[in-house]
Design an enzyme around this catalytic site. Structure first.
Site, short mmCIF file in Angstrom:
data_model
loop_
_atom_site.label_atom_id
_atom_site.label_comp_id
_atom_site.label_asym_id
_atom_site.label_seq_id
_atom_site.Cartn_x
_atom_site.Cartn_y
_atom_site.Cartn_z
N TYR A 77 -9.05 -11.04 -6.94
CA TYR A 77 -8.03 -11.07 -7.99
C TYR A 77 -8.05 -12.37 -8.78
O TYR A 77 -7.55 -12.43 -9.90
CB TYR A 77 -6.64 -10.86 -7.38
CG TYR A 77 -6.48 -9.52 -6.73
CD1 TYR A 77 -6.36 -8.36 -7.48
CD2 TYR A 77 -6.47 -9.39 -5.35
CE1 TYR A 77 -6.22 -7.13 -6.88
CE2 TYR A 77 -6.34 -8.15 -4.74
CZ TYR A 77 -6.21 -7.03 -5.51
OH TYR A 77 -6.09 -5.81 -4.91
N HIS A 84 -2.01 2.53 -6.40
CA HIS A 84 -2.79 1.40 -5.89
C HIS A 84 -3.04 0.35 -6.97
O HIS A 84 -3.14 -0.84 -6.68
CB HIS A 84 -4.13 1.88 -5.32
CG HIS A 84 -4.74 0.91 -4.37
ND1 HIS A 84 -4.17 0.59 -3.15
CD2 HIS A 84 -5.87 0.15 -4.46
CE1 HIS A 84 -4.93 -0.31 -2.52
NE2 HIS A 84 -5.96 -0.59 -3.29
N LYS A 136 -2.06 -1.95 7.91
CA LYS A 136 -3.27 -1.41 8.52
C LYS A 136 -3.40 -1.91 9.96
O LYS A 136 -3.08 -3.05 10.26
CB LYS A 136 -4.51 -1.84 7.72
CG LYS A 136 -4.76 -1.01 6.47
CD LYS A 136 -6.09 -1.40 5.86
CE LYS A 136 -6.45 -0.49 4.69
NZ LYS A 136 -7.77 -0.84 4.12
N ARG A 146 -0.36 -2.14 -6.93
CA ARG A 146 -0.61 -3.18 -5.92
C ARG A 146 -1.52 -4.26 -6.51
O ARG A 146 -1.28 -5.46 -6.34
CB ARG A 146 -1.24 -2.55 -4.69
CG ARG A 146 -1.69 -3.51 -3.60
CD ARG A 146 -2.08 -2.70 -2.37
NE ARG A 146 -2.96 -3.40 -1.45
CZ ARG A 146 -2.55 -4.22 -0.48
NH1 ARG A 146 -1.25 -4.45 -0.34
NH2 ARG A 146 -3.42 -4.79 0.33
N HIS A 160 -3.92 -8.72 3.64
CA HIS A 160 -5.39 -8.69 3.72
C HIS A 160 -5.85 -9.43 4.96
O HIS A 160 -5.39 -10.54 5.24
CB HIS A 160 -6.01 -9.36 2.49
CG HIS A 160 -5.95 -8.53 1.26
ND1 HIS A 160 -5.99 -9.06 -0.01
CD2 HIS A 160 -5.84 -7.17 1.08
CE1 HIS A 160 -5.93 -8.08 -0.91
NE2 HIS A 160 -5.83 -6.94 -0.26
N ARG A 204 0.86 -1.18 0.00
CA ARG A 204 0.00 0.00 0.00
C ARG A 204 0.90 1.23 0.00
O ARG A 204 2.04 1.18 0.49
CB ARG A 204 -0.89 0.02 1.23
CG ARG A 204 -1.83 -1.17 1.38
CD ARG A 204 -2.64 -1.06 2.66
NE ARG A 204 -3.60 -2.15 2.80
CZ ARG A 204 -3.36 -3.27 3.48
NH1 ARG A 204 -2.19 -3.43 4.09
NH2 ARG A 204 -4.29 -4.21 3.57
#
Length: 338
Positions: free
Chosen positions: A309, A274, A204, A277, A300, A182
């Protein structure tokens, strides 16, 4: 500059401080929570007080919103707010030509903020007993597949890098395309996050993960570190530096990505940092990496975030379609009318 510590009433401030200090959410996330809640309670004050009907929402203070005000919000109020967002919310507050109405994804985010706030009040601190958001459904959102660069386009992008900061820019693009970072993770990297053949990444929720470096990443880092200027002060440990010898900013990274996309002959309006990514995730899955491993690389929390994806360009599905014994059967040609 919005600061919930001075602009939010205690009942909101405690909730936001909880997310920042206990849940360890980023300042950016907490600021977005504050803006969502401030907008909602401005709307609520305006609908309840006829004297505020002619005032602009951004002129209405919420500092007097207290627990009693919050407690008496109903499901009908929430639906009214959703209708306002869908039809009457100005998209660009300072534009004379702005359109009206937020899309479903934006409305869903605001519902999620309200749900989190009322869950906190009912289940965490037990200040209220009725949760008006408990049974509300989130707006249906259209799931679109992420855009990404093909392998050839990715190589073209890397080969196009030139100029004054080519070693740094090449390193940034290489880390994006190989590690799927990210942008916040990239700009937050420090020199001591390079650990032999791995990279320590702060993701995150302040969750740390280890991303292993392939030869392309190690070579790009080695070339950049050979020309990186030694700096002093608060950013002395930052891995990636701006021309002002400061930690590179998000806007700086966005700008250099756009610049090099244009130099590579790619549509810079269609892609972003992004999207690089997304490219890393897609290329890994297309080349046989297990979806669980990709989940770990990308950081994730939920597997279904990674699984999107797998639907982008699944060669196995195309092979299956071609393998069907009916795949070559075509409708017979009708004879020409005589």
């Amino acid at each position: 500059m919005n600061d919930y510590r001075t602009e939010a009433p205690p009942v909101l401030r405690d909730f936001l401080a909880y997310h920042e200090t206990i849940k360890a959410h980023s300042r950016r996330t907490v600021d977005e929570y504050f803006l969502d809640l401030r907008n909602f309670f401005r709307y609520m004050k305006q609908t309840r007080d006829p004297s505020l009907r002619d005032r602009r929402l951004d002129e209405i203070s919420i500092l007097d919103v207290d627990l009693d005000f919050v407690k008496f919000v109903t499901l009908t109020d929430i639906y009214g707010y959703m209708t306002y967002l869908s039809r009457d919310r100005i998209l660009h507050q300072n534009s004379s030509t702005s359109d009206y109405g937020l899309n479903s994804a934006s409305r869903a985010r605001k519902i999620a903020t309200l749900r989190s706030f009322y869950n906190y009040l009912t289940n965490k601190v037990h200040l209220i007993t009725e949760n008006p958001v408990k049974d509300i459904d989130s707006p249906k959102t259209r799931k679109s597949l992420p855009k990404y660069l093909t392998l050839d386009e990715s190589i073209r992008l890397l080969e196009s890098v030139d100029g004054k900061n080519r070693e740094r820019d090449y390193c940034i693009l290489t880390l994006f395309l190989n590690c799927g970072l990210r942008i916040s993770e990239l700009v937050g990297l420090n020199l001591n996050d390079i650990q032999d053949e791995a990279l320590r990444v702060l993701g995150k929720g302040n969750k740390v993960r280890i991303v292993y470096l392939n030869e392309a990443c190690k070579d790009a880092l080695r070339r950049y570190l050979a020309v990186r200027r030694p700096v002093s002060g608060r950013d002395s440990g930052a891995l990636l530096l701006s021309e002002q010898n400061k930690r590179i900013s998000r806007s700086g990274v966005h700008a250099l990505v756009k610049k090099h996309l244009g130099q590579a002959g790619l549509d810079a309006s269609e892609y972003s940092s992004h999207k690089l990514r997304h490219t890393a995730a897609t290329l890994m899955l297309q080349n046989g990496v297990d979806v669980k491993a990709v989940q770990e690389v990308l950081g994730h929390e939920h597997l279904n975030t990674t699984e999107i994806y797998t639907h982008i360009d699944n060669e196995a599905l195309r092979v299956a379609a071609r393998a069907n014994p009916l795949s070559q059967v075509k409708a017979p040609k009708k004879p020409l009318d005589s």
